[in-house]
Structures are given as C-alpha cells and as structure tokens.
Design an enzyme around this catalytic site. Structure first.
Site, mmCIF file in Angstrom:
data_model
loop_
_atom_site.group_PDB
_atom_site.id
_atom_site.type_symbol
_atom_site.label_atom_id
_atom_site.label_comp_id
_atom_site.label_asym_id
_atom_site.label_seq_id
_atom_site.Cartn_x
_atom_site.Cartn_y
_atom_site.Cartn_z
ATOM 1 N N HIS A 80 1.300 -8.554 14.858
ATOM 2 C CA HIS A 80 1.495 -7.464 13.904
ATOM 3 C C HIS A 80 0.427 -7.517 12.804
ATOM 4 O O HIS A 80 -0.224 -6.509 12.509
ATOM 5 C CB HIS A 80 2.890 -7.553 13.297
ATOM 6 C CG HIS A 80 3.163 -6.503 12.269
ATOM 7 N ND1 HIS A 80 3.576 -5.231 12.600
ATOM 8 C CD2 HIS A 80 3.037 -6.519 10.914
ATOM 9 C CE1 HIS A 80 3.705 -4.519 11.496
ATOM 10 N NE2 HIS A 80 3.392 -5.263 10.466
ATOM 11 N N GLY A 133 -16.326 28.414 -4.412
ATOM 12 C CA GLY A 133 -14.870 28.542 -4.417
ATOM 13 C C GLY A 133 -14.252 27.223 -4.834
ATOM 14 O O GLY A 133 -14.513 26.200 -4.200
ATOM 15 N N GLY A 136 -11.225 25.952 -4.736
ATOM 16 C CA GLY A 136 -9.862 25.743 -4.217
ATOM 17 C C GLY A 136 -9.590 24.294 -3.860
ATOM 18 O O GLY A 136 -10.429 23.411 -4.053
ATOM 19 N N GLU A 137 -8.389 24.066 -3.298
ATOM 20 C CA GLU A 137 -7.939 22.710 -2.989
ATOM 21 C C GLU A 137 -8.781 22.061 -1.877
ATOM 22 O O GLU A 137 -9.150 20.885 -1.959
ATOM 23 C CB GLU A 137 -6.448 22.742 -2.596
ATOM 24 C CG GLU A 137 -5.782 21.385 -2.535
ATOM 25 C CD GLU A 137 -6.037 20.499 -3.756
ATOM 26 O OE1 GLU A 137 -6.147 21.022 -4.884
ATOM 27 O OE2 GLU A 137 -6.169 19.267 -3.562
ATOM 28 N N PRO A 171 -10.513 2.077 7.995
ATOM 29 C CA PRO A 171 -11.011 0.766 7.573
ATOM 30 C C PRO A 171 -10.462 0.255 6.238
ATOM 31 O O PRO A 171 -10.558 -0.924 5.950
ATOM 32 C CB PRO A 171 -12.523 1.008 7.464
ATOM 33 C CG PRO A 171 -12.661 2.454 7.156
ATOM 34 C CD PRO A 171 -11.474 3.159 7.741
ATOM 35 N N THR A 199 0.876 -1.185 0.000
ATOM 36 C CA THR A 199 0.000 0.000 0.000
ATOM 37 C C THR A 199 0.909 1.229 0.000
ATOM 38 O O THR A 199 2.135 1.091 0.006
ATOM 39 C CB THR A 199 -0.897 0.029 1.258
ATOM 40 O OG1 THR A 199 -0.079 0.366 2.385
ATOM 41 C CG2 THR A 199 -1.581 -1.299 1.509
ATOM 42 N N CYS A 200 0.297 2.411 0.029
ATOM 43 C CA CYS A 200 1.168 3.601 -0.011
ATOM 44 C C CYS A 200 1.929 3.781 1.310
ATOM 45 O O CYS A 200 2.906 4.501 1.364
ATOM 46 C CB CYS A 200 0.369 4.845 -0.371
ATOM 47 S SG CYS A 200 -1.118 5.038 0.567
#
Lengths: 432, 260
Positions: free
Chosen positions: A100, A190, A192-193, A116, A52-53
């Site tokens: 783990h 707006g 924007g981000e 999740p 995963t990232c």
C-alpha cells in the site's frame, strides 16, 4: 526486525467523503503533537502521519503488543469524529501495508492516477516525523524503500509522462513548442474560471509575463491582481497577440473573436514566430481555419480533453506495469527484512555463546589454580573452538534455509534452539 | 583491422543510440558516446595511415567520400555534441554514420588516375572544409526533420511524446546554427577550389558536371533558407523543408564524385 510491529490505519478519497477527510486532516503542528502524545502514552514507539486533501494515514510502530484497532479509536476521538466513522478506516499490516505504501508513494492510489505531488507529500510527512523524533528504525527503512520504489516506478514505467488534465495537457503542448517557458509571454482573453485554472498552471511553472483582456475591465483588474498581470484594453487585444507566445481564450462571446484574416496579420507582424492558442470557450472563440496557418497551433477544449483522455488510458496501462514492479519490490523488501532479522539472531546467539565461553573459562581457570599464561591461553582457545564448532553448522544451515530455500520460520527455530529464554540461563546456573 | 574496428564501434554506437531513443537512460547515451569515440579513434588512425601512404587525402572517390563524411559527422558530435541539451539526436545520428560506413564498403571502388591538383595543399583544404561543412548540413537535416515531425504532431493534435523530441524552438535554433556553421565552411571549401584554379591558371580545366551543378544547387537552396531566416520572410516549416532539401542534395555532390 519484525514487520508485524508496524501498522497502518487510515482513510482516503475512495472510502471516505470529503466531510470526514477534512475533519480528520492534520496540520503539521497538530500532527507533531498527536505523534508526541501517543509516544508519551506508550501507545506507539513512533509513527509517520500522512495528511493530504485525499488521505489521512498513520503508519505506526506499535512495538510489541500494540493494537491498530485501539489507534483507530484514539484518532476518532482526537479529531472529534462520530463513532460510526470508525468503519471507514482501513487497517493494514505486513505485506499489505508495504504494498500500500509503495503504491501511495508512486501515485497509484491517488485521485489523479500517477500524479507526482504525492511523493513530495509522503516525504514531508517522513521529515516531520524524523524532526519530531517519532521515526523508528523500522519506519525509516520502510519509508526509504518506498521513496526508492516510487522513483523506480516513475522512471521505469514513465507513468507520469502523459498529461491527464486539460491544464496539464495545455502546459505539455506549450513545452513541446517553446524551449524555456519562463521567458514566454501569455495573453488571457476572458477572465473566467477556466482561464484562471489554466493561467495558474502556467504561472506556477514560471511564466511571469501575463497580460489579460476582458470586456469588463473590473473583472480583468481582479484577475490581474492574482497573477501580477498587465490589463490590456479589450479593443487592443489583437495587438497584444503580436507580442504573446501563448493565448488562452475563454470569453463568453456568442461567435468567434479571432478570425483567420486577423491571425494572418498577427503572424506577419510576429515574423512567423510560433504561437500556441488554447481556445477553451464554448462556443469557440477562434475560427478553426486559424489552426491551418503556419506557426499557429490551435487547440480547443475537445482537443485538450482528447489529449488528457489518451494520457489517462496510457497511465492505466502503465499502472498495471507499476503494480507488477511494486509486487516484486515488496518481495525484495520482505526478504531483506528477513535477512536483517536473521543477522540479528545470529549475532545474538554468537554473543550468547561468547558470554558462556567467558564465564566457563573464568570458572575453570579459577578451579584449576595456578597456570602459566601459555596454558591459560590454550584452555581459552580450546573452549572458544568448541563453542564455535558447535555453532558453525547450524549457522550455515539456517542461512541456507532462509536465503536459498526461503524458509522464514527457520530463523525463529534457530533462535529458540540456541538462545535460552529470559531467566533460563540463571536457572541452569543455579542448578550447577 | 582499424577499418573493421571502426565499423564495429559505430554499429555498437547505433545500437546504444537507438536504445537510448526508446529508454532515455543516461548510461545508454554514455555507452553510445564512448563507442563513437572509440570508432572515431580507429577511423582517424585508418584515414591517417592511408593519407601518409598515398600522400593524397583519402577522399578522391565515392567510397572515400562516404567514409570521410561519417568521420566528419562523428567529429562534430565529439567536439560540439555536449552543447545539445536534448540528446535524442543520437537516435538519428548514429544510423546516419553507419549508413555512410556501409555505403563506403558496398559501393564498388573505381580506380582513377590522380590529378595533379590532388597533390596540392589546396585539395586537402578544399575537401576538409567541404566534408565538415556537409557534416554540419546533415546535423541541420536531423534537427529540421525533428522539427517537421513535431510540427506535424502538433498540427494534427497528436501527442508529440513518443521520442520526447526537443521543442520546436530548440529544433529550429540548432538547425539554424548548424546550417550557418556548415554554410560558412562549405562556401570557404568551394572558394578554395576556385582560388586554386585562378592561382594556377587552371580555369580552362573546369568542366561543369553533376558535381558542380549539385554543389551550386546545395549552396543556393541552403542560402535561400538562411535568407528566409534572416529576413523572417519564410515560416519555420518552409525553412525546415529547405534545409532538408539542401542537405539531401549533398547526396548528389557525393554521387557526382563518381563521375567526376
């Protein structure tokens, strides 16, 4: 079913920077060919590669005699990483590995605590390994148990209930107001981000009726493309508010653009239907008094942050409960494996005793010459009874020691006592 | 025997209902539902046997009205409860049922001479319609209270998560549906009594008292809530308060029975 044949090597966001993680990350096809390559080389019996990232982890069934250390080397080499990056990897086996994996699947090891999505990613890796023929019995058991534990953690601790990000907090608020979000209309003021981040969250949850208004029409058009939205001329946004259920405002205006008087008219025209206004602009776009109007629920960026912070605090408390639950599940799983192992050993010993019994009965019958079928049967049953009476008490005792008194070495001693090592039987036979 | 079993089952359903509110386990909801169904069966047997013994619907004094109200609440749950998506309402409903059951046992019984009207079918129709109507009002009361709680949390920026209550929209929808259903039955119940009076020429025996005043007040308050909804002239919060006030006023109708 020896657990120490399974090893984990990997790294995650806590130990490795993104530059290393992105180089190590595997696409599905790469993961499959990596797994197949290792299997063909005989380095592993099977494996599950979770990429995963935020983490790359390889759960390998090494069989007997495999080494986790050599796998790290193989992986570093395969992904073209610097030798120095070997030190970033962690390796786990036994109880640590189980604990783990259970924690990872439950989202306790994630960057956003308790999120999740990771469970779905672990499942995808498992299915990839299964479909690619890289899943061994041991890995299958381990991952099935991990899915079960992750589900249990979520339902019993409720770790994922409270939002921990601003966008999820806004989404949760919308769900507290509206019954079916998919039928609701959203107006973005707006382009924007921050608006984009929030709009994405709502869009992914099924809201399809999106309108956008921006002072610069070109930016609004670019924004609208992403969400298949309708562009509303800036001057007419109050009219668009009448037909919207959720308003996200994030303009760069130096002062408020939504005033109480304007909102009163909007509410009248809406026939007092509820509206959620999320003002994430700084300075604020919406007058604070708007939040006092009946049916208008106003949240600014600080309010949302507060909701997210409360959620995080609660998740931390829930994570402690989850750790305890995982610890007890690890014990249950270990015991289960021991029992599985013991059953296998007992079955092996019984099979071995039956084999001897068959051989010796055959030999005795051959030497004794002609016997009636009844006599043959009596002899067979007598030898069978002797063999099983000898084994009965040791089997009962070893079960008691392993199951009731938790003496895990008892099963090994039992095997060594009753099951001759390879070649021993033949030697004994030769000596007769 | 049947009366004690009824209480036992309803108390069990309350325990499961309260636990369900906290833990949200399906098994707890099912246990709560089964306990309520068992209590309902026992209560129906009890009421039917009393009805057949006295030949008067067992709802002529305060105790019996409380008993009948709890029966009405559970009857609605058993016949319409499955329609409700969010099951947390059992957390609120079951204590209400037990409250009416306990009230029926605690309030001293006042014996009164049965009036001739009690022996006519009109009385049974009148009482049945009113009891079920009031039952619906109490459901509307529950959903309106949920709305007020959610609305308060949202307005004061508190997380409305504790009981995972239904959304505002869902609460309003069900509160309104229950109100309308109850209002139709309640109005029909009031009319049935008036029709009896006209048919039997008993208008002169009608005396205004607490019962009549409370009945009219409930009818007006809840009628105003429906008007506010139909015309959208009242906001959802005001309508919720009206529904709560109207449903709470039914308590005066029940008390009015005592002095009737």
């Amino acid at each position: 079913m020896a657990l120490n044949e399974i090893a984990l090597i990997g790294l995650n966001h806590k130990v490795a920077p993104v530059e290393v993680r992105e180089r190590l990350a595997f696409q599905d096809e790469e993961a499959l060919s990596f797994l197949k390559g290792l299997k063909e080389e005989g380095a592993v019996k099977g494996g599950v590669l979770l990429s995963t990232c935020n983490r790359v982890e390889f759960y390998a069934d090494l069989g007997q005699g495999g080494s986790a250390e050599s796998l790290v080397g193989t992986m570093v080499k395969a992904r073209g990483l610097a030798e120095s990056s070997r030190s970033l990897f962690y390796a786990k086996q036994g109880r640590n590995l189980i604990s783990h994996l259970f924690g990872v699947a439950a989202g306790l090891d994630s960057m956003v605590l308790g999120e999740p999505q990771i469970l779905g990613q672990v499942k995808d890796s498992y299915f990839l390994a299964r479909d690619g023929g890289a899943l061994t019995t041991q890995l299958n058991l381990l991952f099935q148990k991990a899915f079960h534990v992750a589900k249990k953690v979520r339902t019993e601790t409720g770790i994922g209930e409270r939002p921990v990000t601003i966008s999820y907090a806004a989404f949760n608020l919308a769900r507290s107001i509206f019954e079916d979000l998919a039928t609701k209309r959203i107006l973005i003021l707006g382009a924007g981000e921050m608006s984009r981040i929030l709009a994405t969250h709502f869009f992914e949850s099924g809201i399809r009726q999106v309108k956008v208004a921006n002072r610069t029409r070109e930016r609004a058009l670019a924004f609208a493309k992403t969400f298949d939205a309708e562009v509303v001329p800036w001057e007419t946004f109050p009219r668009a508010m009448v037909q919207s259920d959720i308003v996200i405002s994030s303009t760069g205006a130096p002062s408020c653009i939504i005033h109480e008087a304007m909102m009163k008219t909007v509410m009248q025209l809406r026939r007092n239907a509820s509206i959620l206004i999320i003002d994430i602009a700084v300075p604020r776009d919406v007058e604070a008094s708007v939040g006092k109007l009946d049916g208008a629920y106003l949240y600014n960026v600080d309010d949302l942050q507060e909701v997210a912070d409360e959620g995080l605090e609660q998740r931390k408390r829930k994570a402690e409960e989850a750790e305890e639950l995982i610890a007890s599940e690890v014990e249950v799983y270990e015991r289960y494996l021991e029992h599985q192992e013991l059953s296998g050993i007992i079955e092996g010993v019984v099979a071995w005793a039956n084999e001897i019994q068959e051989t010796e009965t055959g030999e005795a019958l051959r030497r004794m010459g002609e016997l009636t079928p009844k006599q043959q049967d009596v002899l067979r049953k007598a030898i069978h009874r002797v063999a099983h009476k000898i084994l009965h008490n040791p089997i009962t005792q070893v079960k008691r020691l392993v199951v009731e008194e938790d003496v895990s070495q008892a099963s090994d001693i039992f095997r060594d006592l009753f099951r001759p090592r390879e070649g021993q039987q033949e030697d004994e036979g030769d000596g007769q | 025997m049947a009366a004690n079993l009824t209480l036992l089952f309803y108390v069990a359903s309350m325990a499961f209902g309260l636990l369900y509110g906290g833990f949200r386990k399906r098994a707890l909801f099912l246990l709560c539902s089964f306990s309520m169904a068992a209590g309902f069966a026992a209560q129906t047997i009890d009421l039917a046997s009393r009805w057949s013994a006295r030949l008067i619907i067992p709802a002529t004094n305060l105790n019996e009205i409380c008993e009948a109200t709890s029966w009405g609440l559970v009857a609605i749950f058993l016949f319409a409860g499955f329609l409700l998506k969010n099951r947390v309402f059992v957390f609120f409903l079951t204590p209400l049922v037990v409250f009416f059951q306990m009230a029926a046992r605690i309030i001293p019984v006042v014996s009164k001479e049965p009036k001739p009207f009690y022996f006519t079918p009109w009385f049974s129709i009148h009482i049945s319609l009113l009891i079920i109507g009031i039952g619906f009002f109490l459901y509307s009361f529950i959903y309106s209270s949920i709305f007020i709680m959610q609305d308060h949390s949202l307005r004061h920026h508190r997380q409305p998560i504790a009981l995972k209550l239904p959304s505002l929209e869902e609460s309003v929808r069900w509160a309104t549906r229950f109100l309308i259903a109850g209002y139709v039955l309640y109005t029909a119940g009031l009319l049935s009594s008036a029709v009896y009076g006209i048919v039997h020429g008993a208008e002169d025996k009608w005396h205004p008292g607490l019962l009549e005043a409370a009945s009219l007040a409930v009818w007006l308050i809840l009628g105003f809530a429906i008007y506010g909804w139909a015309t959208a002239k009242l906001n959802p919060r005001t309508r919720s308060w009206l529904r709560i006030a109207g449903a709470a006023s039914t308590l005066f109708i029940i008390l009015g029975i005592l002095w009737h």
